[in-house]
Design a protein around this motif. Structure first.
Motif, PDB file in Angstrom:
ATOM      1  N   ASP A 247       0.834  -1.204   0.000  1.00  0.00           N
ATOM      2  CA  ASP A 247       0.000   0.000   0.000  1.00  0.00           C
ATOM      3  C   ASP A 247       0.867   1.252   0.000  1.00  0.00           C
ATOM      4  OD1 ASP A 247      -2.356  -1.425  -0.059  1.00  0.00           O
ATOM      5  OD2 ASP A 247      -2.898  -1.025   2.031  1.00  0.00           O
ATOM      6  N   ALA A 248       2.031   1.181   0.685  1.00  0.00           N
ATOM      7  CA  ALA A 248       2.925   2.339   0.759  1.00  0.00           C
ATOM      8  C   ALA A 248       3.700   2.551  -0.539  1.00  0.00           C
ATOM      9  CB  ALA A 248       3.899   2.158   1.929  1.00  0.00           C
ATOM     10  N   LEU A 249       4.167   1.456  -1.138  1.00  0.00           N
ATOM     11  CA  LEU A 249       5.072   1.574  -2.284  1.00  0.00           C
ATOM     12  C   LEU A 249       4.397   1.387  -3.634  1.00  0.00           C
ATOM     13  CD1 LEU A 249       8.191  -0.315  -0.872  1.00  0.00           C
ATOM     14  CD2 LEU A 249       8.000   2.140  -1.320  1.00  0.00           C
ATOM     15  N   ARG A 250       3.232   0.735  -3.667  1.00  0.00           N
ATOM     16  CA  ARG A 250       2.581   0.475  -4.962  1.00  0.00           C
ATOM     17  C   ARG A 250       2.282   1.756  -5.748  1.00  0.00           C
ATOM     18  NH1 ARG A 250      -1.236  -2.489  -3.274  1.00  0.00           N
ATOM     19  NH2 ARG A 250      -2.730  -0.806  -2.980  1.00  0.00           N
ATOM     20  N   PRO A 251       1.811   2.846  -5.127  1.00  0.00           N
ATOM     21  CA  PRO A 251       1.535   4.042  -5.930  1.00  0.00           C
ATOM     22  C   PRO A 251       2.757   4.568  -6.688  1.00  0.00           C
ATOM     23  CG  PRO A 251       0.522   4.225  -3.764  1.00  0.00           C
ATOM     24  CD  PRO A 251       1.423   3.033  -3.713  1.00  0.00           C
ATOM     25  N   TRP A 252       3.958   4.210  -6.214  1.00  0.00           N
ATOM     26  CA  TRP A 252       5.190   4.645  -6.867  1.00  0.00           C
ATOM     27  C   TRP A 252       5.695   3.630  -7.889  1.00  0.00           C
ATOM     28  CZ3 TRP A 252       7.388   9.374  -5.793  1.00  0.00           C
ATOM     29  CH2 TRP A 252       6.911  10.049  -4.658  1.00  0.00           C
ATOM     30  N   THR A 253       5.101   2.433  -7.932  1.00  0.00           N
ATOM     31  CA  THR A 253       5.673   1.320  -8.680  1.00  0.00           C
ATOM     32  C   THR A 253       5.361   1.428 -10.165  1.00  0.00           C
ATOM     33  OG1 THR A 253       5.532  -0.114  -6.731  1.00  0.00           O
ATOM     34  CG2 THR A 253       5.747  -1.188  -8.882  1.00  0.00           C
ATOM     35  N   ILE A 254       6.433   1.508 -10.969  1.00  0.00           N
ATOM     36  CA  ILE A 254       6.286   1.637 -12.426  1.00  0.00           C
ATOM     37  C   ILE A 254       6.998   0.508 -13.170  1.00  0.00           C
ATOM     38  CG2 ILE A 254       5.975   4.142 -12.319  1.00  0.00           C
ATOM     39  CD1 ILE A 254       8.916   4.406 -13.291  1.00  0.00           C
ATOM     40  N   ASP A 255       7.658  -0.372 -12.427  1.00  0.00           N
ATOM     41  CA  ASP A 255       8.395  -1.473 -13.043  1.00  0.00           C
ATOM     42  C   ASP A 255       8.345  -2.635 -12.055  1.00  0.00           C
ATOM     43  OD1 ASP A 255       9.732  -1.942 -15.521  1.00  0.00           O
ATOM     44  OD2 ASP A 255      11.626  -2.122 -14.446  1.00  0.00           O
ATOM     45  N   PHE A 256       8.250  -3.875 -12.561  1.00  0.00           N
ATOM     46  CA  PHE A 256       7.982  -5.000 -11.664  1.00  0.00           C
ATOM     47  C   PHE A 256       8.762  -6.236 -12.075  1.00  0.00           C
ATOM     48  CE2 PHE A 256       5.225  -8.677 -10.455  1.00  0.00           C
ATOM     49  CZ  PHE A 256       5.427  -8.578  -9.083  1.00  0.00           C
ATOM     50  N   HIS A 257       9.410  -6.849 -11.079  1.00  0.00           N
ATOM     51  CA  HIS A 257      10.153  -8.090 -11.276  1.00  0.00           C
ATOM     52  C   HIS A 257       9.451  -9.244 -10.576  1.00  0.00           C
ATOM     53  CE1 HIS A 257      14.380  -6.121 -12.013  1.00  0.00           C
ATOM     54  NE2 HIS A 257      13.553  -6.015 -13.051  1.00  0.00           N
ATOM     55  N   VAL A 258       9.066 -10.231 -11.349  1.00  0.00           N
ATOM     56  CA  VAL A 258       8.629 -11.498 -10.792  1.00  0.00           C
ATOM     57  C   VAL A 258       9.879 -12.240 -10.314  1.00  0.00           C
ATOM     58  CG1 VAL A 258       7.479 -13.682 -11.304  1.00  0.00           C
ATOM     59  CG2 VAL A 258       6.639 -11.561 -12.335  1.00  0.00           C
ATOM     60  N   ALA A 259       9.816 -12.817  -9.121  1.00  0.00           N
ATOM     61  CA  ALA A 259      10.979 -13.501  -8.563  1.00  0.00           C
ATOM     62  C   ALA A 259      10.524 -14.401  -7.423  1.00  0.00           C
ATOM     63  CB  ALA A 259      12.016 -12.486  -8.065  1.00  0.00           C
ATOM     64  N   GLN A 260      11.439 -15.230  -6.947  1.00  0.00           N
ATOM     65  CA  GLN A 260      11.182 -16.079  -5.790  1.00  0.00           C
ATOM     66  C   GLN A 260      12.336 -15.920  -4.804  1.00  0.00           C
ATOM     67  OE1 GLN A 260       9.445 -17.322  -3.472  1.00  0.00           O
ATOM     68  NE2 GLN A 260       8.358 -18.919  -4.632  1.00  0.00           N
ATOM     69  N   ASN A 261      12.066 -16.156  -3.517  1.00  0.00           N
ATOM     70  CA  ASN A 261      13.044 -15.954  -2.462  1.00  0.00           C
ATOM     71  C   ASN A 261      12.838 -17.018  -1.395  1.00  0.00           C
ATOM     72  OD1 ASN A 261      14.081 -14.761   0.164  1.00  0.00           O
ATOM     73  ND2 ASN A 261      14.739 -13.173  -1.229  1.00  0.00           N
ATOM     74  N   ASP A 262      13.945 -17.549  -0.864  1.00  0.00           N
ATOM     75  CA  ASP A 262      13.818 -18.548   0.199  1.00  0.00           C
ATOM     76  C   ASP A 262      14.074 -17.959   1.582  1.00  0.00           C
ATOM     77  OD1 ASP A 262      16.528 -18.176   0.244  1.00  0.00           O
ATOM     78  OD2 ASP A 262      17.056 -20.247  -0.233  1.00  0.00           O
ATOM     79  N   GLY A 263      14.141 -16.641   1.669  1.00  0.00           N
ATOM     80  CA  GLY A 263      14.325 -15.976   2.957  1.00  0.00           C
ATOM     81  C   GLY A 263      15.769 -15.803   3.361  1.00  0.00           C
TER      82      GLY A 263
END
Length: 343
Positions: A247-263
């Motif tokens: 909610d905080a960062l989405r209004p600024w988001t203009i580019d998006f990376h699909v990715a996965q992370n194991d922590g």
């Protein structure tokens, strides 16, 4: 009816990031090879539609002539690909230098952005590029120096970013700043938001969200004071925290990376202590890729986004050589588009 947008892109920089000729490092993978692997991937008749591109050696000489850049554009187009977002060579050791540094360092950072805009113009006029942003970060590796005076250092990064955004706007481009825990002033969701707001130029500088890196924002790596999740969290806690961050960062988001992370926090070569990208189907992956992508892609069309890109930095070369690696990535991206895309 299947969604036709956003377009599905593969990144070329997994062949470069964390690679090199140092001890224990694997060699870089050529642009030709990355393009061939990308072109070979196919899932139920769907193929990758474009690439995102890193503007530095060995894939690109950033000082190459316009004719040389046109030749690269011809090569990419020969696979039926479009070029989307470009990664400006802003780091020390490339064209640029720290955005938090002195005037000479700032000038080098701005030179890198100017270089990226020049190459973007060649791609655009060629026709191989019709959309996408130019990616930057603070180019100040690690947060130790930043912590010595956070307010002053954030303001210095913001000053550099404002000047960079003005350069981009003059070229008809937008910059996307990728938050990642290794980059000073961008190392937590809250510090990233503070920086974007201090720059205050959303029409020219926005945010690039990467699923792997933003997962570590939640965990508070490098910024425990901004952690939104505790160890042992359940799904309810995770998605409440995820909603707060997006909610905080989405209004600024203009580019998006699909990715996965194991922590885990991972690094290779000079690219250290960053989010560990995992295969799309990694059994240790912490993210429901499709569901999490939806939080970022809400309103994406209205923000001008026309493509999404896979990011899988620092995979072993042997993994990149396997066709199933790219097919599993493409399958994950297709699911994201079916769930959250448009026509």
């Amino acid at each position: 009816m299947s969604n036709s947008s956003p377009k599905l892109h593969n990144a070329m920089w997994p062949g470069l990031v964390g690679k090199g000729d140092g001890e224990g490092m694997e060699p870089p993978i050529s642009l030709d090879q990355m393009l061939q692997w990308t072109a070979a991937a196919e899932v139920d008749g769907q193929k990758f539609e474009g690439i995102d591109y890193f503007l530095f050696h060995p894939h690109t000489d950033p000082q190459a002539s316009d004719d040389d850049i046109k030749a690269i554009a011809d090569k990419i187009a020969s696979y039926g690909f479009k070029v989307g977002s470009l990664v400006a060579p802003v780091w020390p050791g490339t064209v640029g230098d720290s955005s938090m540094g002195d005037d000479a360092q700032q000038a080098k950072f701005l030179e890198a952005v100017e270089t990226a805009c020049r190459i973007a113009k060649v791609f655009n006029e060629h026709g191989v590029r019709e959309y996408g942003a130019i990616r930057i970060d603070s180019a100040e590796h690690g947060v130790g120096k930043w912590r010595e005076n956070p307010a002053v250092h954030t303001s210095r990064i913001a000053d550099t970013f404002k000047k960079a955004a003005k350069i981009a706007a003059d070229h008809g481009e937008r910059l996307a700043a990728e938050g990642e825990i290794c980059w000073a002033g961008m190392h937590s969701w809250k510090d990233m938001l503070n920086l974007l707001e201090e720059v205050g130029m959303p029409e020219s500088l926005g945010f690039q969200a990467d699923l792997a890196h933003t997962y570590l924002f939640l965990m508070g790596y490098n910024a425990p004071e901004h952690s939104l999740l505790a160890e042992g969290y359940d799904d309810e806690a995770f998605y409440a925290a995820y909603k707060k961050m997006t909610d905080a960062l989405r209004p600024w988001t203009i580019d998006f990376h699909v990715a996965q992370n194991d922590g885990e926090v991972h690094g290779a070569g000079s690219h250290d202590k960053t989010g560990k990208h995992c295969p799309a189907d990694d059994p240790n992956g912490k993210l429901d890729i499709t569901r999490c992508s939806g939080y970022w892609l809400e309103g994406a069309k209205e923000r001008g986004m026309q493509h999404i890109c896979w990011d899988g930095c620092m995979f072993p070369n042997a993994m990149l050589e396997k066709p199933e690696t790219w097919n599993s990535i493409l399958a994950a991206m297709i699911k994201v588009r079916e769930a959250h895309g448009w026509n």
